[in-house]
Design a protein around this motif. Structure first.
Motif, PDB file in Angstrom:
ATOM      1  N   HIS A  65      -7.429  14.858   5.580  1.00 58.36           N
ATOM      2  CA  HIS A  65      -8.777  14.312   5.685  1.00 58.36           C
ATOM      3  C   HIS A  65      -9.140  13.347   4.564  1.00 58.36           C
ATOM      4  CE1 HIS A  65      -9.517  17.625   2.861  1.00 58.36           C
ATOM      5  NE2 HIS A  65     -10.617  17.005   2.506  1.00 58.36           N
ATOM      6  N   VAL A  66      -8.348  13.297   3.482  1.00 56.44           N
ATOM      7  CA  VAL A  66      -8.658  12.368   2.392  1.00 56.44           C
ATOM      8  C   VAL A  66      -8.004  11.006   2.586  1.00 56.44           C
ATOM      9  CG1 VAL A  66      -9.078  14.202   0.703  1.00 56.44           C
ATOM     10  CG2 VAL A  66      -6.770  13.286   0.962  1.00 56.44           C
ATOM     11  N   MET A  67      -7.240  10.835   3.661  1.00 56.96           N
ATOM     12  CA  MET A  67      -6.682   9.509   3.957  1.00 56.96           C
ATOM     13  C   MET A  67      -7.813   8.533   4.274  1.00 56.96           C
ATOM     14  SD  MET A  67      -3.303  10.255   6.319  1.00 56.96           S
ATOM     15  CE  MET A  67      -2.932   8.501   6.528  1.00 56.96           C
ATOM     16  N   THR A  68      -7.671   7.300   3.806  1.00 56.61           N
ATOM     17  CA  THR A  68      -8.669   6.275   4.078  1.00 56.61           C
ATOM     18  C   THR A  68      -8.345   5.557   5.388  1.00 56.61           C
ATOM     19  OG1 THR A  68      -7.441   4.551   2.897  1.00 56.61           O
ATOM     20  CG2 THR A  68      -8.957   5.927   1.593  1.00 56.61           C
ATOM     21  N   ASP A  69      -9.339   4.881   5.946  1.00 55.05           N
ATOM     22  CA  ASP A  69      -9.100   4.093   7.158  1.00 55.05           C
ATOM     23  C   ASP A  69      -8.013   3.037   6.952  1.00 55.05           C
ATOM     24  OD1 ASP A  69     -10.898   5.549   8.667  1.00 55.05           O
ATOM     25  OD2 ASP A  69     -12.539   4.114   8.419  1.00 55.05           O
ATOM     26  N   PRO A  70      -8.047   2.299   5.824  1.00 59.25           N
ATOM     27  CA  PRO A  70      -6.965   1.327   5.607  1.00 59.25           C
ATOM     28  C   PRO A  70      -5.581   1.964   5.563  1.00 59.25           C
ATOM     29  CG  PRO A  70      -8.820   0.801   4.185  1.00 59.25           C
ATOM     30  CD  PRO A  70      -9.122   2.132   4.820  1.00 59.25           C
ATOM     31  N   GLN A  71      -5.469   3.168   5.018  1.00 59.00           N
ATOM     32  CA  GLN A  71      -4.172   3.849   5.002  1.00 59.00           C
ATOM     33  C   GLN A  71      -3.716   4.196   6.412  1.00 59.00           C
ATOM     34  OE1 GLN A  71      -5.159   7.068   2.228  1.00 59.00           O
ATOM     35  NE2 GLN A  71      -3.626   6.270   0.794  1.00 59.00           N
ATOM     36  N   VAL A  72      -4.619   4.698   7.226  1.00 59.81           N
ATOM     37  CA  VAL A  72      -4.272   5.034   8.613  1.00 59.81           C
ATOM     38  C   VAL A  72      -3.861   3.776   9.366  1.00 59.81           C
ATOM     39  CG1 VAL A  72      -5.124   5.996  10.785  1.00 59.81           C
ATOM     40  CG2 VAL A  72      -5.823   7.035   8.612  1.00 59.81           C
ATOM     41  N   GLU A  73      -4.615   2.716   9.199  1.00 63.29           N
ATOM     42  CA  GLU A  73      -4.305   1.450   9.876  1.00 63.29           C
ATOM     43  C   GLU A  73      -2.953   0.907   9.432  1.00 63.29           C
ATOM     44  OE1 GLU A  73      -7.685  -0.854   8.809  1.00 63.29           O
ATOM     45  OE2 GLU A  73      -9.062   0.315  10.078  1.00 63.29           O
ATOM     46  N   PHE A  74      -2.632   1.084   8.165  1.00 64.04           N
ATOM     47  CA  PHE A  74      -1.355   0.606   7.642  1.00 64.04           C
ATOM     48  C   PHE A  74      -0.190   1.367   8.279  1.00 64.04           C
ATOM     49  CE2 PHE A  74       1.906   0.756   4.140  1.00 64.04           C
ATOM     50  CZ  PHE A  74       2.284  -0.588   4.230  1.00 64.04           C
ATOM     51  N   VAL A  75      -0.318   2.694   8.390  1.00 61.24           N
ATOM     52  CA  VAL A  75       0.729   3.484   9.027  1.00 61.24           C
ATOM     53  C   VAL A  75       0.904   3.056  10.480  1.00 61.24           C
ATOM     54  CG1 VAL A  75       1.463   5.805   9.719  1.00 61.24           C
ATOM     55  CG2 VAL A  75       0.366   5.466   7.498  1.00 61.24           C
ATOM     56  N   CYS A  76      -0.205   2.854  11.180  1.00 57.64           N
ATOM     57  CA  CYS A  76      -0.138   2.442  12.589  1.00 57.64           C
ATOM     58  C   CYS A  76       0.497   1.063  12.726  1.00 57.64           C
ATOM     59  CB  CYS A  76      -1.537   2.453  13.204  1.00 57.64           C
ATOM     60  SG  CYS A  76      -2.236   4.113  13.398  1.00 57.64           S
ATOM     61  N   MET A  98       0.841  -1.202   0.000  1.00 61.85           N
ATOM     62  CA  MET A  98       0.000   0.000   0.000  1.00 61.85           C
ATOM     63  C   MET A  98       0.878   1.254   0.000  1.00 61.85           C
ATOM     64  SD  MET A  98      -2.857   1.236   2.802  1.00 61.85           S
ATOM     65  CE  MET A  98      -3.941  -0.139   2.415  1.00 61.85           C
ATOM     66  N   GLN A  99       0.458   2.248  -0.754  1.00 62.09           N
ATOM     67  CA  GLN A  99       1.146   3.518  -0.805  1.00 62.09           C
ATOM     68  C   GLN A  99       0.375   4.561   0.007  1.00 62.09           C
ATOM     69  OE1 GLN A  99       4.223   4.154  -2.431  1.00 62.09           O
ATOM     70  NE2 GLN A  99       4.167   1.914  -2.511  1.00 62.09           N
ATOM     71  N   VAL A 100       1.083   5.270   0.876  1.00 61.82           N
ATOM     72  CA  VAL A 100       0.479   6.358   1.643  1.00 61.82           C
ATOM     73  C   VAL A 100       1.368   7.584   1.475  1.00 61.82           C
ATOM     74  CG1 VAL A 100      -0.444   7.112   3.864  1.00 61.82           C
ATOM     75  CG2 VAL A 100      -0.350   4.663   3.328  1.00 61.82           C
ATOM     76  N   PRO A 101       1.123   8.404   0.458  1.00 57.18           N
ATOM     77  CA  PRO A 101       1.963   9.597   0.267  1.00 57.18           C
ATOM     78  C   PRO A 101       1.779  10.551   1.432  1.00 57.18           C
ATOM     79  CG  PRO A 101       0.018   9.695  -1.131  1.00 57.18           C
ATOM     80  CD  PRO A 101       0.031   8.326  -0.519  1.00 57.18           C
ATOM     81  N   PHE A 102       2.809  11.334   1.711  1.00 53.84           N
ATOM     82  CA  PHE A 102       2.660  12.303   2.791  1.00 53.84           C
ATOM     83  C   PHE A 102       1.497  13.237   2.498  1.00 53.84           C
ATOM     84  CE2 PHE A 102       3.359  16.375   4.858  1.00 53.84           C
ATOM     85  CZ  PHE A 102       3.435  15.959   6.183  1.00 53.84           C
ATOM     86  N   PHE A 103       1.391  13.664   1.248  1.00 55.28           N
ATOM     87  CA  PHE A 103       0.274  14.519   0.868  1.00 55.28           C
ATOM     88  C   PHE A 103      -0.185  14.138  -0.535  1.00 55.28           C
ATOM     89  CE2 PHE A 103      -2.380  18.152   0.335  1.00 55.28           C
ATOM     90  CZ  PHE A 103      -2.704  18.545   1.626  1.00 55.28           C
ATOM     91  N   ASP A 104      -1.433  13.803  -0.674  1.00 52.34           N
ATOM     92  CA  ASP A 104      -1.998  13.401  -1.961  1.00 52.34           C
ATOM     93  C   ASP A 104      -2.655  14.618  -2.602  1.00 52.34           C
ATOM     94  OD1 ASP A 104      -3.089  12.177  -4.127  1.00 52.34           O
ATOM     95  OD2 ASP A 104      -4.284  10.722  -3.006  1.00 52.34           O
ATOM     96  N   TRP A 105      -1.863  15.388  -3.325  1.00 58.37           N
ATOM     97  CA  TRP A 105      -2.330  16.666  -3.873  1.00 58.37           C
ATOM     98  C   TRP A 105      -3.538  16.510  -4.784  1.00 58.37           C
ATOM     99  CZ3 TRP A 105      -0.168  20.879  -1.731  1.00 58.37           C
ATOM    100  CH2 TRP A 105       1.082  20.746  -1.133  1.00 58.37           C
ATOM    101  N   LYS A 106      -3.521  15.508  -5.634  1.00 55.78           N
ATOM    102  CA  LYS A 106      -4.618  15.353  -6.599  1.00 55.78           C
ATOM    103  C   LYS A 106      -5.965  15.122  -5.915  1.00 55.78           C
ATOM    104  CE  LYS A 106      -2.785  11.911  -8.865  1.00 55.78           C
ATOM    105  NZ  LYS A 106      -1.489  11.789  -8.137  1.00 55.78           N
ATOM    106  N   SER A 107      -5.931  14.417  -4.797  1.00 52.86           N
ATOM    107  CA  SER A 107      -7.183  14.095  -4.114  1.00 52.86           C
ATOM    108  C   SER A 107      -7.898  15.329  -3.587  1.00 52.86           C
ATOM    109  CB  SER A 107      -6.926  13.129  -2.958  1.00 52.86           C
ATOM    110  OG  SER A 107      -6.519  11.868  -3.447  1.00 52.86           O
ATOM    111  N   LEU A 108      -7.162  16.403  -3.350  1.00 52.27           N
ATOM    112  CA  LEU A 108      -7.793  17.630  -2.881  1.00 52.27           C
ATOM    113  C   LEU A 108      -8.832  18.141  -3.877  1.00 52.27           C
ATOM    114  CD1 LEU A 108      -4.806  19.656  -1.416  1.00 52.27           C
ATOM    115  CD2 LEU A 108      -6.546  18.377  -0.170  1.00 52.27           C
ATOM    116  N   TYR A 109      -8.545  17.938  -5.146  1.00 52.97           N
ATOM    117  CA  TYR A 109      -9.496  18.336  -6.191  1.00 52.97           C
ATOM    118  C   TYR A 109     -10.482  17.215  -6.506  1.00 52.97           C
ATOM    119  CZ  TYR A 109     -11.307  19.779 -10.745  1.00 52.97           C
ATOM    120  OH  TYR A 109     -12.130  20.110 -11.780  1.00 52.97           O
TER     121      TYR A 109
END
Length: 374
Positions: A352-363, A1-12
């Motif tokens: 705020h655009v991070m998904t639950d699976p991404q947060v769980e992966f980082v943890c 899984m990829q979790v970029p520090f900031f997903d710029w495209k998702s903001l739009y």
């Protein structure tokens, strides 16, 4: 899984249809500069912050610069600020001819130390600039007390604290004035540059309104009797319209960020070799919005490599140094706590655009690293 520090495209992309419609509608109206969308956004921000005046400007740095000019800060003056801050605040102080004086951080919250403020006051000191870093307000009650005792002004750099509160009052609303940045990575960000100055002072408001538009008054005309040297520092309508729309769901953005910060706190609090920021709380003096989740560990560099090797982006804030380390700019100071902090501090991905699976992966990765399962 990829979790970029900031997903710029998702903001739009998170609300692509709505954003496209806002941009198209604004442009089709021919409403480009200082039109209704700017006034609407300023009104929404006034109501949100509970403050008397808001002036939309081109960016957060110019908001500080105009505020300092409106407050009469000049050559020979000194303004105290934390070394743990972005260089924009110090640059703005310098560009009005004054001297930025960086001071030590507090060990409790990593924000400006009130003891350090008082120790740095000289006959040339005219103001204190608390910088509300990472979405947490400085100890403003103590800072305002110091300012009153020494007859100093207080200028709040609230670029990272839109919606944060101290003792029930919004960041930016407690001093002479406060400023905000709406750079895309901010909790309330647009799709370019934008900023605002907020104040309860009629005098500051009137000056900054004129300064942002070449000295023009609220009717956008430059009076013959003007005594203000203005500049071009306007907030454009497209960005204002986007920000107005984003304010409709901004409280949900804050709540999501606080949820992620709580997940990180719950994961890391069981390890002895980390230093953590205060966790989200609805009690006590502070309400934090978590622009960033910054924590410290002596294993910072190894952790960063481990996370990166596993697809998780991290950042060392501001390049890994406080402004007091910029010796060629004349900002050198002996600040051992800040020095130690920047050797150990790290920002985890948090938006705020991070998904639950991404947060769980980082943890999960954090648990693996600190438990030795690497």
């Amino acid at each position: 899984m990829q979790v970029p520090f900031f997903d710029w495209k998702s903001l739009y992309l998170e609300k692509e249809e709505e954003f496209s419609e806002i941009i198209s509608k604004t442009l089709k109206k021919g409403a480009f500069i200082l039109q209704a969308d700017v006034s609407i956004f300023e009104e929404k921000l006034r109501n949100f912050l509970g403050i008397k005046h808001v002036v939309g400007v081109a960016d957060g740095t110019n908001a500080i610069l105009l505020g300092l000019r409106a407050s009469g800060v000049k050559m020979g003056d000194e303004v105290i600020l934390p070394s743990h801050s972005f260089i924009a605040a110090a640059q703005s102080i310098y560009h009005v001819g004054a001297r930025p004086v960086p001071v030590e951080m507090s060990e409790e919250d990593w924000l400006i130390s009130t003891e350090a403020i008082e120790a740095a006051i000289t006959k040339n000191t005219v103001g204190i600039m608390p910088v509300h870093v990472n979405g947490r307000c400085c100890q403003m009650n103590y800072i305002m007390d110091i300012a009153e005792r020494y007859n100093l002004k207080v200028f709040e750099d609230s670029a990272q604290a839109m919606g944060a509160k101290h003792d029930g009052r919004s960041a930016g609303s407690m001093g002479d004035w406060g400023t905000y940045s709406f750079y895309p990575s901010k909790t309330l960000g647009c799709f370019g540059d934008a900023g605002a100055l907020v104040t309860n002072s009629d005098e500051i408001y009137e000056k900054v309104v004129a300064m942002r538009n070449h000295g023009a008054d609220e009717n956008k005309t430059i009076p013959l009797e003007t005594n203000i040297w203005g500049t071009n520092c306007r907030l454009d309508n497209v960005q204002a319209a986007i920000l107005s729309f984003k304010m409709e769901y901004y409280t949900q953005v804050i709540e999501r960020r606080r949820q992620i910060a709580q997940a990180y706190h719950d994961t890391l609090k069981k390890y002895s070799d980390v230093r953590l920021p205060p966790p989200p709380s609805d009690s006590g003096k502070n309400f934090d919005i978590f622009q960033n989740y910054e924590f410290c560990t002596a294993k910072r560099d190894d952790l960063r490599k481990f996370l990166g090797d596993n697809g998780v982006g991290t950042i060392i804030q501001w390049g890994g140094f406080g402004i007091h380390m910029l010796e060629n700019l004349g900002l050198k100071a002996n600040l051992p706590l800040t020095d130690k902090f920047f050797k150990e501090s790290l920002l985890l991905p948090l938006n705020h655009v991070m998904t639950d699976p991404q947060v769980e992966f980082v943890c999960e990765l954090l648990n693996r690293f600190f438990s030795g399962d690497v």
